[in-house]
Design an enzyme around this catalytic site. Sequence first.
Site, PDB file in Angstrom:
ATOM      1  N   GLU A 196      -1.493  -6.419  14.221  1.00 56.69           N
ATOM      2  CA  GLU A 196      -0.992  -6.256  12.854  1.00 56.69           C
ATOM      3  C   GLU A 196       0.529  -6.288  12.787  1.00 56.69           C
ATOM      4  O   GLU A 196       1.109  -6.018  11.729  1.00 56.69           O
ATOM      5  CB  GLU A 196      -1.530  -4.952  12.246  1.00 56.69           C
ATOM      6  CG  GLU A 196      -1.417  -3.753  13.157  1.00 56.69           C
ATOM      7  CD  GLU A 196      -2.252  -2.560  12.690  1.00 56.69           C
ATOM      8  OE1 GLU A 196      -2.589  -2.494  11.497  1.00 56.69           O
ATOM      9  OE2 GLU A 196      -2.552  -1.695  13.535  1.00 56.69           O
ATOM     10  N   ASP A 205      -1.780  -4.949   7.046  1.00 54.25           N
ATOM     11  CA  ASP A 205      -0.435  -4.718   7.593  1.00 54.25           C
ATOM     12  C   ASP A 205       0.186  -6.000   8.129  1.00 54.25           C
ATOM     13  O   ASP A 205       1.402  -6.184   8.045  1.00 54.25           O
ATOM     14  CB  ASP A 205      -0.487  -3.657   8.694  1.00 54.25           C
ATOM     15  CG  ASP A 205      -0.377  -2.246   8.144  1.00 54.25           C
ATOM     16  OD1 ASP A 205       0.074  -2.096   6.992  1.00 54.25           O
ATOM     17  OD2 ASP A 205      -0.738  -1.289   8.847  1.00 54.25           O
ATOM     18  N   CYS A 231     -10.675  -7.157  10.516  1.00 49.90           N
ATOM     19  CA  CYS A 231     -11.169  -5.962   9.827  1.00 49.90           C
ATOM     20  C   CYS A 231     -10.334  -5.612   8.605  1.00 49.90           C
ATOM     21  O   CYS A 231     -10.476  -4.542   8.049  1.00 49.90           O
ATOM     22  CB  CYS A 231     -11.221  -4.769  10.783  1.00 49.90           C
ATOM     23  SG  CYS A 231      -9.619  -4.276  11.441  1.00 49.90           S
ATOM     24  N   HIS A 270     -10.512   8.056  -6.265  1.00 52.71           N
ATOM     25  CA  HIS A 270     -11.850   8.638  -6.347  1.00 52.71           C
ATOM     26  C   HIS A 270     -12.693   7.980  -7.424  1.00 52.71           C
ATOM     27  O   HIS A 270     -13.898   7.776  -7.252  1.00 52.71           O
ATOM     28  CB  HIS A 270     -11.756  10.137  -6.612  1.00 52.71           C
ATOM     29  CG  HIS A 270     -11.275  10.917  -5.440  1.00 52.71           C
ATOM     30  ND1 HIS A 270     -11.445  10.467  -4.150  1.00 52.71           N
ATOM     31  CD2 HIS A 270     -10.626  12.090  -5.350  1.00 52.71           C
ATOM     32  CE1 HIS A 270     -10.927  11.353  -3.329  1.00 52.71           C
ATOM     33  NE2 HIS A 270     -10.422  12.347  -4.024  1.00 52.71           N
TER      34      HIS A 270
END
Length: 593
Positions: free
Chosen positions: A442, A466, A513, A200
């Site tokens: 992946e 991955d 991506c 965060h």
Amino acid sequence: MNGSAKTKEQFCLQGVAASPGIAIGEVYLLDRQRISVVEQQIGPEHLDAEVAAFSAAVELTRLQLEQVQEQLRQNCQQEPFHIIDTQLLILRDPLLYEATIARIRQLQINAAGALKQVLQELLRTFEGIADEYLRERGSDVELVGERILRNLQGHEQPRVARLERRSVIVAHDLSPADTCQLDRVQVVAFVTDLGGRTSHTAILARSLDIPAVVGLERVTQQLPAGAPVIIDGSSGLLIAYPTAETLRQYLEKKRRYEFYQKQLQVYRDLPACTRDGASIRLQANLEFLQEAEPARRNGAEGVGLLRTEFMYMARQQPPDEEEQLQAYRQILASFRPDPVTIRTLDVGGDKFASGICLADEANPAMGLRSIRLSLWEQRLLRQQLRAILRASAEGPVRLMFPMISGLSEVRQCRALLDEVMAELRLEGHPFDARLPVGIMVETPSAVFLADVLAEEVDFFSIGTNDLIQYCLAVDRSNEHVAYLYEPFHPAILRALTRVADAAHQAGIGLSVCGEMAGEPMFSIVLLALGYRELSMNSSGISRVKKLVRQWDSHSNSVLRETLLRQKTAADVLRCLQQQLASAFPEAVPELDY
């Protein structure tokens, strides 16, 4: 550490680069002492009172978090809203709320002791999650638990005092409540013991354009209040007690960085094309609905990856079809007429989703997860496909299935999609019957079968995070072997080349991506290997676009052949640096930051 705070000699600490930029200021130590909890046995006659005290503390915490949201609203801060929403959901999650009450009654212990036990068990579970983003969500549980404990024991919530000089906030961790109290003029950077790039603190720092270094482990114990520090959020470096020469160097680096950031504003609305006119599509990866508008402002031409897991986290039951449909509609409205690529649910094994029950697995990264879980629990997949298809009637949608390892999975997904389409036709729901259907590449098996898979899908999207992990057999969250996680490894370049060649031969779409796409230096490698569509964190779009616009695509074939001849990752990097130095005789800031 190359020195000590006591001798006031310059020393450096290396952490995680969470939010880019250079900051110079004095340490403001945010004192967030851990609550001391004593577990006590209580008599049966006191159980109801302890349960009532716990419930009251949870209710007070809810009111406090809603007050934080109101402060954020007044300050026009939209980015942290989803964080507060998540924490509000955690308050009443059975894994926390009901489990604590059950433990009070079963063990006949005080509420604080019962809550402490439950929190420790939950945090141990989060620590075992391989996925970095989901692992960091354990900080939500910890922050919420700390608030409840403080309210139970009558302690005030920690607050940041008014700052009188330019300060670097140094804390164990930071919450949205902390950030909304900060003096935006005087706070120049965040530094924390905890966290990674998806924590965060990192998310908030990037949304506020504040440099941040996280994951320093013991920085709150190593730096006293008032210590002069330099924060390099681009490299994850903290320099304490800098010498005059170091200060001079970083003042110059800060000036260059800020000038460079102003230059990037010019590129947001310019087309993404190479110097010789080759068109490149730069898209955004989205985690939350709230990220759509900033991504659009940063020049994203659609969404290359919409992670749908956000709708399933920190809740008692999975979202229904209508809730999912509304979320997809919001994203489409933000990007229309550009396409939005929606990935089906990617959880299971090492990832949590409330309402989905799985047995523990010895090796979750290779277990019942992602598309395997979706095909095993087809009710959830059908519901999600219905929502995605219905959303496709309102804008260009691309559907993507994750972690495909072979042709049988593609055919199962296609058959299920056909069944859902037939249902929607009978019910009279409009949808795009020709929406593109693709897969995430992946796994090594998908790379080897790329030519076969290309015959039955409309596009490939490479999930480099991955793919690298599986191809190199490296757990990147394991500090002992993380050094082996090499994006420039020759095996990775050959895998990317094999997939690109198969896609081009079949005439299907091709994109990346993963995090590689947002790294300017690697974006040039991807262009050389044949990729024309890159999807990334929206903050990286302008950086990549600026470099792409300076690149000549006629150099692609030479660079590709040269890189593929290299035998080690070090050789690849050295060769790439030489090629780019030749292509860009003048220094290119994108390659430094």
